[in-house]
Design an enzyme around this catalytic site. Sequence first.
Site, PDB file in Angstrom:
ATOM      1  N   LYS A   1     -93.261 -66.083 -54.223  1.00 35.18           N
ATOM      2  CA  LYS A   1     -94.443 -66.236 -53.362  1.00 35.18           C
ATOM      3  C   LYS A   1     -95.492 -67.133 -54.011  1.00 35.18           C
ATOM      4  CE  LYS A   1     -95.256 -61.823 -53.139  1.00 35.18           C
ATOM      5  NZ  LYS A   1     -94.098 -61.401 -53.939  1.00 35.18           N
ATOM      6  N   THR A   2     -95.802 -66.838 -55.256  1.00 36.11           N
ATOM      7  CA  THR A   2     -96.822 -67.642 -55.926  1.00 36.11           C
ATOM      8  C   THR A   2     -96.324 -69.077 -56.082  1.00 36.11           C
ATOM      9  OG1 THR A   2     -97.571 -65.665 -57.068  1.00 36.11           O
ATOM     10  CG2 THR A   2     -98.304 -67.766 -57.972  1.00 36.11           C
TER      11      THR A   2
ATOM     12  N   GLN B   1     -96.460 -53.908 -53.159  1.00 37.30           N
ATOM     13  CA  GLN B   1     -97.249 -54.061 -54.373  1.00 37.30           C
ATOM     14  C   GLN B   1     -98.736 -53.827 -54.131  1.00 37.30           C
ATOM     15  OE1 GLN B   1     -95.983 -57.208 -57.238  1.00 37.30           O
ATOM     16  NE2 GLN B   1     -94.785 -57.934 -55.505  1.00 37.30           N
TER      17      GLN B   1
ATOM     18  N   ASP C   1    -103.237 -65.531 -52.516  1.00 36.21           N
ATOM     19  CA  ASP C   1    -102.108 -64.849 -53.162  1.00 36.21           C
ATOM     20  C   ASP C   1    -102.437 -63.359 -53.204  1.00 36.21           C
ATOM     21  OD1 ASP C   1     -99.736 -64.427 -54.450  1.00 36.21           O
ATOM     22  OD2 ASP C   1    -100.251 -65.529 -56.279  1.00 36.21           O
ATOM     23  N   GLU C   2    -101.424 -62.519 -53.327  1.00 34.85           N
ATOM     24  CA  GLU C   2    -101.632 -61.052 -53.416  1.00 34.85           C
ATOM     25  C   GLU C   2    -102.475 -60.559 -52.248  1.00 34.85           C
ATOM     26  OE1 GLU C   2    -100.153 -59.433 -55.803  1.00 34.85           O
ATOM     27  OE2 GLU C   2     -99.917 -60.800 -57.495  1.00 34.85           O
TER      28      GLU C   2
ATOM     29  N   ARG D   1     -92.115 -56.733 -63.404  1.00 34.05           N
ATOM     30  CA  ARG D   1     -92.664 -57.757 -64.314  1.00 34.05           C
ATOM     31  C   ARG D   1     -91.597 -58.232 -65.282  1.00 34.05           C
ATOM     32  NH1 ARG D   1     -95.391 -59.499 -61.208  1.00 34.05           N
ATOM     33  NH2 ARG D   1     -94.485 -57.904 -59.906  1.00 34.05           N
TER      34      ARG D   1
HETATM   35  P1  ATP Z   1     -94.918 -61.325 -57.574  1.00 35.75           P
HETATM   36  O1  ATP Z   1     -94.657 -60.542 -56.325  1.00 35.75           O
HETATM   37  O2  ATP Z   1     -94.592 -60.524 -58.772  1.00 35.75           O
HETATM   38  O3  ATP Z   1     -96.248 -61.959 -57.588  1.00 35.75           O
HETATM   39  P2  ATP Z   1     -93.790 -63.810 -56.705  1.00 35.75           P
HETATM   40  O4  ATP Z   1     -93.084 -63.531 -55.430  1.00 35.75           O
HETATM   41  O5  ATP Z   1     -95.101 -64.421 -56.635  1.00 35.75           O
HETATM   42  O6  ATP Z   1     -93.813 -62.489 -57.589  1.00 35.75           O
HETATM   43  P3  ATP Z   1     -93.152 -65.978 -58.463  1.00 35.75           P
HETATM   44  O7  ATP Z   1     -93.960 -65.545 -59.607  1.00 35.75           O
HETATM   45  O8  ATP Z   1     -93.600 -67.096 -57.633  1.00 35.75           O
HETATM   46  O9  ATP Z   1     -92.808 -64.709 -57.564  1.00 35.75           O
HETATM   47  O10 ATP Z   1     -91.679 -66.317 -58.937  1.00 35.75           O
HETATM   48  C1  ATP Z   1     -90.950 -65.466 -59.811  1.00 35.75           C
HETATM   49  C2  ATP Z   1     -90.137 -66.299 -60.782  1.00 35.75           C
HETATM   50  O11 ATP Z   1     -89.060 -66.920 -60.110  1.00 35.75           O
HETATM   51  C3  ATP Z   1     -90.943 -67.412 -61.411  1.00 35.75           C
HETATM   52  O12 ATP Z   1     -90.514 -67.584 -62.749  1.00 35.75           O
HETATM   53  C4  ATP Z   1     -90.534 -68.623 -60.576  1.00 35.75           C
HETATM   54  O13 ATP Z   1     -90.693 -69.813 -61.293  1.00 35.75           O
HETATM   55  C5  ATP Z   1     -89.094 -68.326 -60.272  1.00 35.75           C
HETATM   56  N1  ATP Z   1     -88.622 -68.936 -59.015  1.00 35.75           N
HETATM   57  C6  ATP Z   1     -89.137 -68.757 -57.782  1.00 35.75           C
HETATM   58  N2  ATP Z   1     -88.433 -69.451 -56.859  1.00 35.75           N
HETATM   59  C7  ATP Z   1     -87.447 -70.088 -57.512  1.00 35.75           C
HETATM   60  C8  ATP Z   1     -86.378 -70.983 -57.122  1.00 35.75           C
HETATM   61  N3  ATP Z   1     -86.189 -71.340 -55.859  1.00 35.75           N
HETATM   62  N4  ATP Z   1     -85.567 -71.418 -58.100  1.00 35.75           N
HETATM   63  C9  ATP Z   1     -85.731 -71.051 -59.379  1.00 35.75           C
HETATM   64  N5  ATP Z   1     -86.711 -70.227 -59.811  1.00 35.75           N
HETATM   65  C10 ATP Z   1     -87.561 -69.747 -58.901  1.00 35.75           C
HETATM   66 MG    MG Z   2     -96.990 -63.783 -57.335  1.00 30.57          MG
END
Ligand code: ATP
Ligand code: MG
Length: 731
Positions: A49-50, A265, A234-235, A617
């Site tokens: 997402k981020t 979350q 975000d969040e 995490r």
């Molecule tokens: P959270 O809910 O904990 O905030 P999130 O959904 O925001 O998590 P991110 O932090 O954006 O998730 O991504 C998690 C990890 O996966 C990061 O290290 C990111 O770089 C990696 N990632 C996300 N998408 C891809 C992709 N398509 N290919 C490879 N790595 C990815």
């Molecule tokens: Mg995130």
Amino acid sequence: MSGEAGVPGYNSAMEDVSHILDGLNDAQREAVTAPVGSLLVLAGAGSGKTRVLVHRIAWLLAVEGATPWSILAVTFTNKAAREMKGRIETLIGQPVGGMWVGTFHGLAHRLLRSHWREAGLPHAFQILDADDQFRLVKRLLKQLEIDDARWPPRQVMGFINARKDEGLRPAHLDDGGDFFQRQLIRVYTEYEQACERGGLVDFAELLLRAHELWLKRPDILEHYQQRFAHVLVDEFQDTNAIQYAWLRLLTGGRDNIFVVGDDDQSIYGWRGARVEHIRQFQRHYPAAKVIRLEQNYRSSGNILKAANTLIEKNASRLGKNLWTEDGDGEPIRVYAAFNEIDEARFIVDRLRQFVEDGRRRDEVAILYRSNAQSRLFEEALIQSGIPYRVYGGLRFFERAEVKDALAYLRLLANRHDDVGFERAVNMPPRGIGPRTLDGLRAHARDFGCSLWQAALELLEGGKMTARAGNALRGFIELIEATAEGMDELELHELMGNAIEASGLVKHFKKNRDGRGEDRVENLDELVNATRAFVSEDENADDLSAFLTQAALDAGEKQAGASEDCVQLMTLHSAKGLEFPLVFIAGVEENLFPHRMSAEDPERLEEERRLCYVGITRAMQQLYLTYAESRRMHGQEDYPMPSRFLRDIPAELVEEVRAVAQTSQPWRAAGATSGAEEGSGFSLGQRVLHPKFGEGVVLNAEGQGRSARVQVNFEQAGSKWLVVAYANLAPC
Ligand code: ATP
Ligand code: MG
């Protein structure tokens, strides 16, 4: 490459955007490239997402012709905001410039700094952190002669903050004839006046003022509406009422906002966050498209499975399923520590091995439910000479001696800062006793003035004893003397002078509590922090900007900020972050889930979401630890392992040490395996004792009449009992 007018380097069309889209899956790409308009990305932890949000910003700049100036991105913690900024800069290959990226509080503060006059604030307004707020409330309760046993300061503080989060001032409140409520409103009213007088703004006030500013000044609102054509959040699941209202004003009538979030979350319900905002989102932004992401890129298979199974136990969810292409990876390790000291020792041993194997220290996080838990880890880390940084909790700027020194700076910035005055006036002790202070407070109250003003007036009126008068005059002169020529000084010179003049160093050196040296070191460190300080705020002088940062900061000015160090933080502050190796400590009933939440199903679900946040995490290795005995609040406790441990499937877990020769004792409730012939009880069996109540059998030895069992009772703790006499019944 032809840059957009006035913004060199940002192309509005035809640029090669493959670096923005490479490394995204189809669903992520769909979100990043969606036409400008509202969009909700609803997805589980670690699904990107981020990442999507960051790539979306790059996309807006490169393809939609947006300028950095037109973008506002908001997230939840200072650390997450910094990481987000870093990710954006890496992707676009230059500093974020005029973009606004920060937390709601940080952005609201920035807005108020620019429009302090319109917001009805003094130019040098200061932030009141939680600790200052607590002290102020406590003082007001005393002043109003309100019984702080019936109206505990912390509860009153919660009341004030919650009302502000709902957008309510004292004038909006009605006690409905209820005395209890009436007293709360009375304190709130006094509190507001005290803040107003001192030019003090607490965290909730930042948001409320920013919101009110827009309501009362449509022209300013319109300016920002036009400026921030692109708002990204975000969040999103953790926005509270006032934050959401602020966002809605900012987006005006436009159906254009980009939000990402995960209902699983949502962990700030206790602070007024509303998951319903996700549910209502499409009502308020009817054109919003919803995109779901299901692939997790962060955690190895076992960790993800554990998280999925745990969160399924919650009834109120929007529901989603996360999968990974990754292998199972390592098992989740559970360690039953002998006590809390053993727990800290174990964790530090394990992370030391990890680092010795060539990994970086900042790849390691120790997470815990309450701030107070950090101290033992800090001690163990210090003993092992491993650098660490604590986020949240007793941060550098919250340490007593640091706040003492900052109080002098606050008074230098604004003499009418009562909180600074209260703190500095008799620290170090200079003979200004409680009677004198009470006199000042009463005068300040009667005449609606600051304590500083009250001091001047009382001195002038000659209404004090000679001793008290001299002591107080000495203090006033000390501040005025330090203030002389301060505009010519560098910030760190001013800090140094203030510390010197205050007499704090001498005081701490005399201190016999064994922490004197530590405290003096922290004061040195504070001077270093001012030396290294670079203000990002063009609207404030360095002193005000520094004080603000000290209040808003999440610990990055701790010694050796740039050093590679182990990260310590509460589960709440770990949101959005990721680490190859994660320890979650104190996974025990009453600690996690928190004592206050275990009885209430809704709060229990929030605790479980917090556990989900913690587990997710971890990228490669996850340790969960609990202590069989723990000293808490000065008392020895024998906590039960947390119910959350039982929510994780057995096959994913490896025990690091078998406790009491039984396997996975935290699964004990209801277990029937491992019957011990001698005692007639099975390890892990639940039993009832006429005096000690319910407990779990941990150990057994001996045969026949001498058979003994060790039972961990929920209330009475762990006891060895002779079975023949103990009158134990299975339950
Ligand atoms: P959270 O809910 O904990 O905030 P999130 O959904 O925001 O998590 P991110 O932090 O954006 O998730 O991504 C998690 C990890 O996966 C990061 O290290 C990111 O770089 C990696 N990632 C996300 N998408 C891809 C992709 N398509 N290919 C490879 N790595 C990815
Ligand atoms: Mg995130």
